[in-house]
Design an enzyme around this catalytic site. Structure first.
Site, PDB file in Angstrom:
ATOM      1  N   TYR A  87      44.570  -9.391   4.489  1.00  0.00           N
ATOM      2  CA  TYR A  87      45.696  -9.026   3.604  1.00  0.00           C
ATOM      3  C   TYR A  87      46.752 -10.136   3.579  1.00  0.00           C
ATOM      4  CZ  TYR A  87      49.398  -5.804   1.886  1.00  0.00           C
ATOM      5  OH  TYR A  87      50.402  -5.184   1.181  1.00  0.00           O
ATOM      6  N   LYS A 122      47.893 -12.108   0.278  1.00  0.00           N
ATOM      7  CA  LYS A 122      49.276 -12.044  -0.202  1.00  0.00           C
ATOM      8  C   LYS A 122      49.930 -13.437  -0.214  1.00  0.00           C
ATOM      9  CE  LYS A 122      49.824  -7.636  -1.127  1.00  0.00           C
ATOM     10  NZ  LYS A 122      49.828  -7.218  -2.539  1.00  0.00           N
ATOM     11  N   ASN A 148      50.252  -5.101  -9.360  1.00  0.00           N
ATOM     12  CA  ASN A 148      50.679  -4.275  -8.227  1.00  0.00           C
ATOM     13  C   ASN A 148      49.515  -3.657  -7.451  1.00  0.00           C
ATOM     14  OD1 ASN A 148      52.643  -2.196  -6.858  1.00  0.00           O
ATOM     15  ND2 ASN A 148      51.100  -0.954  -7.910  1.00  0.00           N
ATOM     16  N   VAL A 172      40.752  -3.397 -11.362  1.00  0.00           N
ATOM     17  CA  VAL A 172      41.209  -4.778 -11.619  1.00  0.00           C
ATOM     18  C   VAL A 172      40.180  -5.826 -11.183  1.00  0.00           C
ATOM     19  CG1 VAL A 172      43.684  -4.245 -11.530  1.00  0.00           C
ATOM     20  CG2 VAL A 172      42.510  -4.967  -9.421  1.00  0.00           C
ATOM     21  N   SER A 225      53.762  -9.683  -0.338  1.00  0.00           N
ATOM     22  CA  SER A 225      54.164  -8.885   0.829  1.00  0.00           C
ATOM     23  C   SER A 225      54.796  -9.804   1.860  1.00  0.00           C
ATOM     24  CB  SER A 225      52.937  -8.231   1.464  1.00  0.00           C
ATOM     25  OG  SER A 225      53.265  -7.675   2.719  1.00  0.00           O
ATOM     26  N   ILE A 285      57.530  -0.235   3.095  1.00  0.00           N
ATOM     27  CA  ILE A 285      57.928   0.707   2.042  1.00  0.00           C
ATOM     28  C   ILE A 285      57.175   2.023   2.267  1.00  0.00           C
ATOM     29  CG2 ILE A 285      58.122   1.074  -0.461  1.00  0.00           C
ATOM     30  CD1 ILE A 285      59.607  -1.468   0.534  1.00  0.00           C
TER      31      ILE A 285
END
Ligand code: NDP
Length: 253
Positions: free
Chosen positions: A154, A158, A90, A64, A142, A187
């Site tokens: 991160y 996000k 995703n 991506v 997230s 998750i």
């Protein structure tokens, strides 16, 4: 009547984990599905699984962060599926560390996959969606967007995705395209397994530790996120635009 009959969906990073659960949920609701990911072997295994279920699936390798691969990928997907109705951004990575130990490369790679990747894929997808006056873009953010120790890169990426979601919702809404985000909590996937490895814990130990913090008394499964993605992909959510849905087993704090 299946919820996504006649729809076609493109899912990045969908050969495993959350993306795979979304791909399966969409296919089981009648959508044609295209999954783009990095590892050829994982894609072949996914194709076999879908064939056994009797579902349509088209896969190819795509990074991506590579603009040309993304543009070619969307062209191929539309040629194969005949249209593009739903995009799920995703694909994701983590490069966790405390700020003073974080390398430039840890910062750049995380920004590239989440932000540049979502930008490239959304820009490529909207060209098709605007023409047909319909689209659903679902960005996987997230709960870490709200801040998380050891995830400066991160969390920033996000949170950035949430800003992108709201802006694209405003720009693309007039063309029948909704743009929403999901903010998963913990998750159980390869990503959180890697977190356990990094912390020197077994996955079971990390799950038990996290479970104590989660009001519903369990950690999340990829299928929990797939159900939220189905809601945003569905016709029934056409008046829900620019929202972030936290799927965390409790209030996101
Ligand atoms: P996984 O690591 O299991 O899956 C991520 C997938 O994305 C992998 O197949 C990976 O490929 C692929 N990918 C990574 N980089 C690229 C790239 N440049 N181009 C294309 N594909 C790529 O993660 P999860 O299923 O857990 O996570 C899915 C999304 O959900 C991510 O955006 C993640 O940040 C987010 N999320 C996950 C949470 C969790 O607790 N698991 C919580 C909150 C958000 P490869 O196998 O080669 O690495």
């Amino acid at each position: 009547m299946k919820r996504l009959n006649g729809r076609s969906a493109f899912i990045t990073g969908g050969s495993r984990g959350i993306g795979k659960a979304i791909a399966k949920a969409f296919a089981s609701e009648g959508a044609k599905v295209c999954v783009a990911d990095l590892q050829q072997q994982a894609l072949l295994e996914l194709e076999q699984e879908f064939t056994q279920e009797g579902w349509d699936l088209f896969t190819f390798q795509m990074d991506v962060t590579d603009k040309h691969q993304v543009e070619q990928g969307f062209y191929k997907a539309v040629e194969e599926m005949g249209s593009l109705d739903i995009l799920v951004n995703n694909a994701g990575i983590t490069r966790d560390n405390l700020l003073f130990k974080m390398e430039d490369d840890d910062w750049d790679k995380v920004m590239d996959v989440h932000l540049k990747g979502t930008f490239y894929c959304s820009r490529a997808a909207q060209a098709y969606m605007v023409k047909q006056r319909f689209g659903r873009i679902i960005n996987i953010s997230s709960v870490s967007a709200l801040g998380n120790r050891g995830q400066a890169n991160y969390s920033t990426a996000k949170a950035g995705l949430q800003g992108l979601t709201k802006t694209l919702a405003i720009e693309l809404g007039p063309y029948g395209i909704t743009v929403n985000a999901i903010g998963p909590g913990f998750i159980e996937t390869a990503m959180t397994q890697a977190t356990a490895d990094r912390l020197g814990m077994s996955f079971e130990e990390l799950i038990a530790y996290k479970t104590k913090e989660i009001p519903v008394g369990r950690t999340g499964k990829p299928e929990d996120i797939a159900q939220a993605a189905l809601f945003f992909a569905d016709n029934a959510s056409s008046f829900v635009n620019g929202q972030v849905l936290y799927v965390t087993g409790g209030p996101a704090v």
